[in-house]
Design a protein around this motif. Structure first.
Motif, PDB file in Angstrom:
ATOM      1  N   ALA A  60       0.844  -1.202   0.000  1.00  0.00           N
ATOM      2  CA  ALA A  60       0.000   0.000   0.000  1.00  0.00           C
ATOM      3  C   ALA A  60       0.871   1.240   0.000  1.00  0.00           C
ATOM      4  CB  ALA A  60      -0.929   0.005   1.215  1.00  0.00           C
ATOM      5  N   GLY A  61       0.553   2.150  -0.888  1.00  0.00           N
ATOM      6  CA  GLY A  61       1.223   3.446  -0.918  1.00  0.00           C
ATOM      7  C   GLY A  61       0.257   4.534  -0.474  1.00  0.00           C
ATOM      8  N   PHE A  62       0.731   5.454   0.360  1.00  0.00           N
ATOM      9  CA  PHE A  62      -0.099   6.547   0.872  1.00  0.00           C
ATOM     10  C   PHE A  62       0.419   7.865   0.308  1.00  0.00           C
ATOM     11  CE2 PHE A  62      -0.548   3.106   3.809  1.00  0.00           C
ATOM     12  CZ  PHE A  62      -1.831   3.199   4.327  1.00  0.00           C
ATOM     13  N   THR A  63      -0.475   8.676  -0.235  1.00  0.00           N
ATOM     14  CA  THR A  63      -0.124  10.013  -0.701  1.00  0.00           C
ATOM     15  C   THR A  63      -0.696  11.016   0.283  1.00  0.00           C
ATOM     16  OG1 THR A  63      -0.176   9.288  -3.011  1.00  0.00           O
ATOM     17  CG2 THR A  63      -0.248  11.661  -2.601  1.00  0.00           C
ATOM     18  N   ILE A  64       0.168  11.846   0.867  1.00  0.00           N
ATOM     19  CA  ILE A  64      -0.228  12.775   1.928  1.00  0.00           C
ATOM     20  C   ILE A  64       0.020  14.201   1.464  1.00  0.00           C
ATOM     21  CG2 ILE A  64       0.257  13.520   4.294  1.00  0.00           C
ATOM     22  CD1 ILE A  64       1.110  10.576   4.815  1.00  0.00           C
ATOM     23  N   VAL A  65      -1.001  15.024   1.571  1.00  0.00           N
ATOM     24  CA  VAL A  65      -0.917  16.431   1.191  1.00  0.00           C
ATOM     25  C   VAL A  65      -1.457  17.276   2.338  1.00  0.00           C
ATOM     26  CG1 VAL A  65      -1.677  18.206  -0.435  1.00  0.00           C
ATOM     27  CG2 VAL A  65      -1.182  15.895  -1.266  1.00  0.00           C
ATOM     28  N   ASP A  66      -0.660  18.247   2.793  1.00  0.00           N
ATOM     29  CA  ASP A  66      -1.075  19.145   3.882  1.00  0.00           C
ATOM     30  C   ASP A  66      -1.527  18.363   5.116  1.00  0.00           C
ATOM     31  OD1 ASP A  66      -0.533  21.349   2.278  1.00  0.00           O
ATOM     32  OD2 ASP A  66      -2.577  21.422   1.482  1.00  0.00           O
ATOM     33  N   GLY A  67      -0.826  17.281   5.405  1.00  0.00           N
ATOM     34  CA  GLY A  67      -1.089  16.518   6.619  1.00  0.00           C
ATOM     35  C   GLY A  67      -2.258  15.558   6.548  1.00  0.00           C
ATOM     36  N   LEU A  68      -2.905  15.424   5.392  1.00  0.00           N
ATOM     37  CA  LEU A  68      -4.039  14.512   5.244  1.00  0.00           C
ATOM     38  C   LEU A  68      -3.752  13.492   4.140  1.00  0.00           C
ATOM     39  CD1 LEU A  68      -7.046  17.023   5.426  1.00  0.00           C
ATOM     40  CD2 LEU A  68      -6.212  15.503   7.247  1.00  0.00           C
ATOM     41  N   ILE A  69      -4.276  12.306   4.312  1.00  0.00           N
ATOM     42  CA  ILE A  69      -4.115  11.252   3.310  1.00  0.00           C
ATOM     43  C   ILE A  69      -5.107  11.504   2.176  1.00  0.00           C
ATOM     44  CG2 ILE A  69      -4.294   8.772   2.863  1.00  0.00           C
ATOM     45  CD1 ILE A  69      -3.639   8.357   5.877  1.00  0.00           C
ATOM     46  N   VAL A  70      -4.583  11.708   0.971  1.00  0.00           N
ATOM     47  CA  VAL A  70      -5.453  11.991  -0.177  1.00  0.00           C
ATOM     48  C   VAL A  70      -5.600  10.786  -1.097  1.00  0.00           C
ATOM     49  CG1 VAL A  70      -4.876  14.448  -0.116  1.00  0.00           C
ATOM     50  CG2 VAL A  70      -3.581  12.910  -1.612  1.00  0.00           C
ATOM     51  N   ARG A  71      -4.670   9.838  -1.018  1.00  0.00           N
ATOM     52  CA  ARG A  71      -4.756   8.617  -1.823  1.00  0.00           C
ATOM     53  C   ARG A  71      -4.227   7.443  -1.017  1.00  0.00           C
ATOM     54  NH1 ARG A  71      -5.492   8.834  -7.453  1.00  0.00           N
ATOM     55  NH2 ARG A  71      -5.047   6.614  -7.352  1.00  0.00           N
ATOM     56  N   ILE A  72      -4.882   6.307  -1.187  1.00  0.00           N
ATOM     57  CA  ILE A  72      -4.355   5.030  -0.709  1.00  0.00           C
ATOM     58  C   ILE A  72      -4.425   4.080  -1.895  1.00  0.00           C
ATOM     59  CG2 ILE A  72      -4.542   3.149   0.954  1.00  0.00           C
ATOM     60  CD1 ILE A  72      -6.167   5.030   2.749  1.00  0.00           C
ATOM     61  N   ASP A  73      -3.277   3.633  -2.359  1.00  0.00           N
ATOM     62  CA  ASP A  73      -3.205   2.741  -3.516  1.00  0.00           C
ATOM     63  C   ASP A  73      -2.647   1.401  -3.064  1.00  0.00           C
ATOM     64  OD1 ASP A  73      -4.022   4.580  -5.753  1.00  0.00           O
ATOM     65  OD2 ASP A  73      -2.315   5.708  -4.989  1.00  0.00           O
ATOM     66  N   VAL A  74      -3.442   0.359  -3.223  1.00  0.00           N
ATOM     67  CA  VAL A  74      -3.071  -0.974  -2.760  1.00  0.00           C
ATOM     68  C   VAL A  74      -2.855  -1.878  -3.969  1.00  0.00           C
ATOM     69  CG1 VAL A  74      -3.730  -2.961  -1.373  1.00  0.00           C
ATOM     70  CG2 VAL A  74      -4.399  -0.658  -0.650  1.00  0.00           C
ATOM     71  N   ILE A  75      -1.644  -2.388  -4.090  1.00  0.00           N
ATOM     72  CA  ILE A  75      -1.314  -3.316  -5.178  1.00  0.00           C
ATOM     73  C   ILE A  75      -1.255  -4.717  -4.585  1.00  0.00           C
ATOM     74  CG2 ILE A  75       0.378  -3.970  -6.922  1.00  0.00           C
ATOM     75  CD1 ILE A  75       0.568  -0.476  -5.557  1.00  0.00           C
ATOM     76  N   ALA A  76      -2.188  -5.570  -5.026  1.00  0.00           N
ATOM     77  CA  ALA A  76      -2.231  -6.954  -4.554  1.00  0.00           C
ATOM     78  C   ALA A  76      -2.218  -7.936  -5.719  1.00  0.00           C
ATOM     79  CB  ALA A  76      -3.471  -7.174  -3.684  1.00  0.00           C
ATOM     80  N   ASP A  77      -1.877  -7.455  -6.889  1.00  0.00           N
ATOM     81  CA  ASP A  77      -1.757  -8.306  -8.073  1.00  0.00           C
ATOM     82  C   ASP A  77      -0.453  -9.101  -7.953  1.00  0.00           C
ATOM     83  OD1 ASP A  77      -1.385  -9.464 -10.540  1.00  0.00           O
ATOM     84  OD2 ASP A  77      -1.713  -7.630 -11.697  1.00  0.00           O
ATOM     85  N   PRO A  78      -0.517 -10.433  -7.871  1.00  0.00           N
ATOM     86  CA  PRO A  78       0.708 -11.228  -7.708  1.00  0.00           C
ATOM     87  C   PRO A  78       1.749 -10.958  -8.785  1.00  0.00           C
ATOM     88  CG  PRO A  78      -1.231 -12.597  -7.372  1.00  0.00           C
ATOM     89  CD  PRO A  78      -1.728 -11.284  -7.895  1.00  0.00           C
ATOM     90  N   GLU A  79       1.310 -10.677  -9.999  1.00  0.00           N
ATOM     91  CA  GLU A  79       2.253 -10.404 -11.080  1.00  0.00           C
ATOM     92  C   GLU A  79       3.047  -9.126 -10.813  1.00  0.00           C
ATOM     93  OE1 GLU A  79       3.001 -12.312 -13.760  1.00  0.00           O
ATOM     94  OE2 GLU A  79       1.740 -13.811 -12.772  1.00  0.00           O
ATOM     95  N   LYS A  80       2.410  -8.140 -10.212  1.00  0.00           N
ATOM     96  CA  LYS A  80       3.081  -6.864  -9.956  1.00  0.00           C
ATOM     97  C   LYS A  80       3.912  -6.893  -8.675  1.00  0.00           C
ATOM     98  CE  LYS A  80      -0.347  -4.269 -12.560  1.00  0.00           C
ATOM     99  NZ  LYS A  80      -1.413  -3.243 -12.571  1.00  0.00           N
ATOM    100  N   LEU A  81       3.695  -7.918  -7.848  1.00  0.00           N
ATOM    101  CA  LEU A  81       4.481  -8.053  -6.617  1.00  0.00           C
ATOM    102  C   LEU A  81       5.650  -9.012  -6.795  1.00  0.00           C
ATOM    103  CD1 LEU A  81       1.542  -8.292  -4.046  1.00  0.00           C
ATOM    104  CD2 LEU A  81       2.904  -6.280  -4.621  1.00  0.00           C
ATOM    105  N   ARG A  82       5.662  -9.708  -7.911  1.00  0.00           N
ATOM    106  CA  ARG A  82       6.728 -10.673  -8.161  1.00  0.00           C
ATOM    107  C   ARG A  82       8.070  -9.942  -8.202  1.00  0.00           C
ATOM    108  NH1 ARG A  82       5.465 -14.327 -13.073  1.00  0.00           N
ATOM    109  NH2 ARG A  82       3.918 -15.046 -11.558  1.00  0.00           N
TER     110      ARG A  82
END
Length: 326
Positions: A287-309
């Motif tokens: 999971a990647g978190f994008t934080i702007v001005d102290g608040l979380i604006v995006r949470i991107d979760v990659i759980a595709d086995p091909e992309k985690l290989r």
């Protein structure tokens, strides 16, 4: 300026030009991989592009090459552009959400200096916006705005005039400006993410909402095959992979978060605070978190086995993973 030429051969050193070229190519490998990753958003595709570049370079006439790094960058740019055009047609058939392959390292180690700087400059939020550009716009923006190439060098790659290449980059730049500009203080990022995760463990809805921007966006990429299999097995539509809004995301975290939070490890994902779920040598999700001005604006979760290989942090703390090492 004289063109770059390999050393002259001698009797005691067979094929010195090939040895010299291989040494020079290795010197620029991290840079070339970073260019390809910026273009493709895929570690594996970036490695393929660099390998193809090496094959082309060994067959090319280098007599007129003045700046080897710029020339190699151009070669990788052409290959990446071709790959983007091919992949664009395939991605139209990709169900659900498609996110970039992440670059991951342990949170408490700096990693190899050049690779770490490269990862830090290419955040997930930027890659996601770049995915919305057409291939020529993406190449013009990446090569000019990120890597400082001149438009007269970019123009031949996209088969346009320098003025037209400048317009491509300008259009891309307007789109990129819509992307969030993340806070750069990694310590502060980690503190905010840790507080968010603690609130999720405690089931504290108000604290979760307080850590999120009102229009926060949560995206989950579980992979095309898993998405289709899940829907077929459940005899229903595919699971929701995109959520928008602080209340909606907070509710989802309370409902499903606890089953994952017990097995997460803090990591750096493309230069920002993130988490890794499961084993360090075989993660189930990143999971990647994008934080702007102290608040979380995006949470991107990659759980595709091909992309985690290829992500393996077991016993490799501090190293860039997933093919980002030279």
């Amino acid at each position: 300026m004289d063109a770059i030429a390999a050393p002259a051969p001698d009797a005691d050193r067979p094929h010195p030009g090939d040895i010299w070229l291989a040494e020079q190519f290795e010197t620029h490998r991290v840079h070339l991989r970073t260019v390809a990753y910026s273009m493709l958003g895929s570690r594996s595709d970036a490695d393929d592009a660099v390998q193809e570049a090496w094959l082309r370079v060994t067959r090319a006439d280098r007599a007129d090459v003045v700046n080897l790094r710029a020339w190699l960058t151009t070669v990788v740019g052409r290959i990446s552009l071709d790959m983007l055009r091919t992949r664009r047609s395939r991605r139209e058939d990709y169900p659900g959400t498609s996110l970039p392959e992440p670059i991951v390292r342990m949170h408490d180690e700096p990693g190899p200096e050049e690779a770490a700087v490269a990862a830090d400059s290419i955040g997930l939020a930027l890659l996601i916006v770049l995915d919305t550009l057409n291939p020529a716009e993406r190449l013009a923006f990446v090569l000019h705005d990120v890597f400082g190439m001149a438009f007269d060098e970019i123009a031949p790659i996209v088969s346009r005039t320098p003025a037209a290449a400048r317009q491509l980059a300008s259009r891309a730049r307007r789109r990129v400006r819509s992307a969030p500009r993340p806070d750069t203080d990694l310590v502060r990022q980690r503190r905010i993410v840790d507080a968010f995760l603690a609130a999720a463990r405690d089931g504290d809805f108000d604290a979760l909402v307080g850590a999120l921007a009102p229009d926060v966006r949560f995206q989950l990429d579980i992979g095309a095959h898993r998405l289709g299999a899940h829907a077929a097995a459940a005899h229903r539509t595919a699971p929701e992979t995109t959520l928008v809004g602080a209340d909606v995301v907070a509710k989802q975290m309370i409902e499903v978060g606890p089953q994952f939070l017990a097995q997460i490890t803090p990591v750096i994902v493309n230069g920002s605070a993130g988490t890794l779920a499961g084993r360090l040598d075989r993660p189930g999700g990143v999971a990647g978190f994008t934080i702007v001005d102290g608040l979380i604006v995006r949470i991107d979760v990659i759980a595709d086995p091909e992309k985690l290989r290829g992500i393996d942090l077991g016993g490799k703390a501090g190293e860039e993973t997933g093919g980002t090492r030279a």
